[in-house]
Design a protein around this motif. Structure first.
Motif, short mmCIF file in Angstrom:
data_model
loop_
_atom_site.label_atom_id
_atom_site.label_comp_id
_atom_site.label_asym_id
_atom_site.label_seq_id
_atom_site.Cartn_x
_atom_site.Cartn_y
_atom_site.Cartn_z
N LYS A 275 32.77 25.01 44.63
CA LYS A 275 32.91 25.87 43.45
C LYS A 275 32.49 27.29 43.77
O LYS A 275 33.14 28.25 43.38
N GLU A 276 31.40 27.42 44.50
CA GLU A 276 30.92 28.75 44.86
C GLU A 276 31.91 29.45 45.78
O GLU A 276 32.19 30.65 45.62
N LEU A 277 32.48 28.71 46.74
CA LEU A 277 33.47 29.32 47.63
C LEU A 277 34.71 29.75 46.87
O LEU A 277 35.28 30.82 47.13
N ALA B 244 38.01 34.03 44.49
CA ALA B 244 38.62 34.61 43.29
C ALA B 244 38.15 36.04 43.10
O ALA B 244 38.94 36.94 42.80
N ARG B 245 36.84 36.28 43.31
CA ARG B 245 36.32 37.63 43.16
C ARG B 245 36.91 38.55 44.22
O ARG B 245 37.31 39.67 43.95
N SER C 241 43.26 43.01 44.69
CA SER C 241 44.38 43.43 43.82
C SER C 241 44.03 44.71 43.08
O SER C 241 44.88 45.53 42.83
N TYR C 242 42.73 44.87 42.73
CA TYR C 242 42.32 46.10 42.05
C TYR C 242 42.46 47.30 43.01
O TYR C 242 42.92 48.36 42.61
N MET C 243 42.08 47.10 44.28
CA MET C 243 42.16 48.20 45.25
C MET C 243 43.60 48.53 45.58
O MET C 243 43.94 49.68 45.81
#
Length: 124
Positions: free
Chosen positions: A107-109, A114-115, A121-123
């Motif tokens: 889950k952490e990976l 995702a982050r 995608s933001y960059m």
């Protein structure tokens, strides 16, 4: 500009004369047909139109099915890519290739991936 307009009008005039001549010829030839021949001609034209319409509907349904299959394959490919990225992250984090990560570490990976994807995608 006037030259192009007169050229366009002469082309339109010739096309209209040809269409009128063609329709007059068809009208004269249709008068020569008897009832059965005319009915056969009309039913033949309607049959050809219906066959073309059925082929169009069949092709459309095939395209819809193909689009659904492609969408499904794309989703599966995205999931496999995500899983491979998680596996790479697990190995980079020092995990052994023989042991499987726990549910919490997975889950952490996935959260990290995702982050990272949102940041990329933001960059972009």
């Amino acid at each position: 500009m006037e030259y192009w307009f007169s050229y366009l009008m002469s082309c339109f005039h010739m096309a209209f004369q040809n269409a009128a001549f063609f329709m007059a010829t068809v009208r004269n030839d249709l008068f020569l047909l008897d009832g059965r021949q005319f009915t056969a001609l009309v039913l033949g034209v309607i049959g050809i139109i219906l066959i073309l319409f059925a082929a169009l509907i069949r092709t459309s349904s095939r395209l819809r099915r193909s689009a659904a299959a492609i969408r499904s394959l794309s989703d599966e490919l995205a999931q496999v890519t995500q899983d491979l990225n998680v596996e790479r992250l697990w190995r980079l984090a020092g995990g052994d290739g023989t042991e499987r990560p726990s549910a919490e570490s997975l889950k952490e990976l996935y959260r990290i991936l995702a982050r990272h994807h949102d940041d990329a995608s933001y960059m972009a």
